[in-house]
Design a protein around this motif. Sequence first.
Motif, short mmCIF file in Angstrom:
data_model
loop_
_atom_site.label_atom_id
_atom_site.label_comp_id
_atom_site.label_asym_id
_atom_site.label_seq_id
_atom_site.Cartn_x
_atom_site.Cartn_y
_atom_site.Cartn_z
N ASP A 104 -11.48 11.16 13.30
CA ASP A 104 -10.96 9.96 13.95
C ASP A 104 -9.59 9.66 13.33
N ASP A 105 -9.13 8.41 13.38
CA ASP A 105 -7.78 8.09 12.91
C ASP A 105 -7.59 8.45 11.44
N CYS A 106 -6.41 8.98 11.12
CA CYS A 106 -6.12 9.32 9.72
C CYS A 106 -5.85 8.07 8.90
N VAL A 109 0.85 -1.19 0.00
CA VAL A 109 0.00 0.00 0.00
C VAL A 109 0.89 1.24 0.00
N THR A 110 0.65 2.14 -0.94
CA THR A 110 1.35 3.43 -0.96
C THR A 110 0.33 4.54 -0.83
N ILE A 111 0.56 5.43 0.13
CA ILE A 111 -0.30 6.60 0.37
C ILE A 111 0.59 7.82 0.20
N ARG A 112 0.36 8.59 -0.85
CA ARG A 112 1.31 9.64 -1.23
C ARG A 112 0.60 10.98 -1.44
N SER A 113 1.18 12.03 -0.87
CA SER A 113 0.73 13.41 -1.12
C SER A 113 -0.76 13.59 -0.85
N CYS A 114 -1.21 13.01 0.25
CA CYS A 114 -2.62 13.13 0.64
C CYS A 114 -2.78 14.12 1.79
N ASP A 119 4.93 12.16 2.24
CA ASP A 119 4.57 13.52 1.84
C ASP A 119 3.09 13.80 2.09
N CYS A 120 2.61 13.41 3.26
CA CYS A 120 1.20 13.61 3.59
C CYS A 120 1.06 14.57 4.78
N ASN A 148 6.65 -4.01 7.99
CA ASN A 148 7.32 -3.09 7.05
C ASN A 148 6.47 -1.83 6.82
N LEU A 149 6.80 -0.81 7.58
CA LEU A 149 6.11 0.48 7.48
C LEU A 149 7.15 1.58 7.32
N LEU A 150 7.00 2.39 6.28
CA LEU A 150 7.83 3.57 6.08
C LEU A 150 6.92 4.79 6.05
N VAL A 151 7.16 5.72 6.96
CA VAL A 151 6.47 7.01 6.98
C VAL A 151 7.53 8.06 6.70
N ASP A 152 7.46 8.68 5.54
CA ASP A 152 8.55 9.55 5.09
C ASP A 152 8.03 10.95 4.77
N SER A 153 8.71 11.95 5.32
CA SER A 153 8.45 13.36 4.98
C SER A 153 6.99 13.74 5.16
N CYS A 154 6.40 13.30 6.26
CA CYS A 154 5.01 13.62 6.57
C CYS A 154 4.94 14.67 7.68
N ARG A 155 3.84 15.42 7.68
CA ARG A 155 3.60 16.43 8.70
C ARG A 155 2.41 15.99 9.55
#
Length: 409
Positions: free
Chosen positions: A209-211, A198-203, A224-225, A240-247
């Motif tokens: 409730d939970d994002c 699963v890829t969640i990008r620029s959202c 980038d979310c 295997n979870l990568l959370v990258d460059s998120c705010r």
Amino acid sequence: MSLTILRVPAELADRSRCVTAEFQEILDRARDAQGARVVVPAGTYRVGSIRMYGDTELYLEAGATIRGSDEIADYTDWDIPTTLRYATDPEIVRIQRLPPHYTRALLTVADAQNVTIVGEPGSFFDGVDCTDPAGEEGFRGAMGIRICRCRNVTLKGYTFVRSANWSHQIDSCDNVFIERVSILGGHDGLNIHHCNNVTIRSCTLKTGDDCVAGFDARNVVVEDCLLNTACNAIRLGCINLLVDSCRFVGPGEYEHILEGTHHMHAAVKYYSPAGDVYRGDSCSWRLHNCSFVNPGRLINYDFGSEKGYQTERPLVDMHFEGCKAQGVTMSSFFNGNEAVPGLLEFNDCQISYEPDVMNAGKPFVQMSNNSSLLEKDVVYECATSELFRGARCAERSEVVAEVLYKKQK
């Protein structure tokens, strides 16, 4: 194979009645074409539950809105069984007041491949906050978009507003790509139970409730979310979870409907509830180059907590790299068990911890005695004494006393 182009008639828009049957007839034609694009022109199309099939692209032009009915009787789950076994667990059903057709939704796709939903800027799905007095917690209505047992799923470009329950309920799917989707208000944003790749990008996820939530997932990337919530930003069980460059930004713009509050509960909360099946322990969690503003707790991992739904499989390791957290007001938990103690790492991080009244005197992270902590190039800023600046081991009795949960009888 040539792609059949079908257009929803513009004259179906902006009617006072639901046009469910007319809209469904076009989706059925797309199914029969075995390869079609269904184009939704500008206008508001009011429908109850509709069902989409495989090898289909639903394309919303700018100004198009698929709006749900405000009558809960207009929604169905199409008698399609869910793979969320906990949703039929008697104890959870009782505690959460889950209705028999819990996974009814505005739009359903099941047992399909090559599923695409694309929206131009200014296109919407609207769940109209359709409540159900007999629903979960006494008010939750239908899901927004339900995708079950599908392969090769692409969601892109649209905005979902006012979801009456989870805006996206995605379970047992492979190869899911979500890009530039915005979710505003409602309940959970993106739920990815039993999913792979699963890829969640620029959202942009601004939820009540939970994002991003789910368990028993594998290979998840969130990059980038913007995650803004009145609950938990990420609530997962995952290999295997990568959370990258998120705010991660709190407090939530939209209130937590059950509690009527706006504060973020935790940036990252573990999720492993009873009543379902798991393929292994969660492991290899990496949060890289992320920023956290007013997250409440940074971490909530308290294995064994029934109240937190963290009882079934433990978390092996979690790594923060190049992250900056400010406005942390609540002490975090990182507690494994004897068999899998858990490893927590902070590398090249800046952390500002200013505990509120309820957390005064507590460390930034409370760790059980058997958990491991690695710190390298970590800068703490703290309003309390040196003793409480960083993480420390806490006696198990000290932690349990704070999170003790008694089952409802």
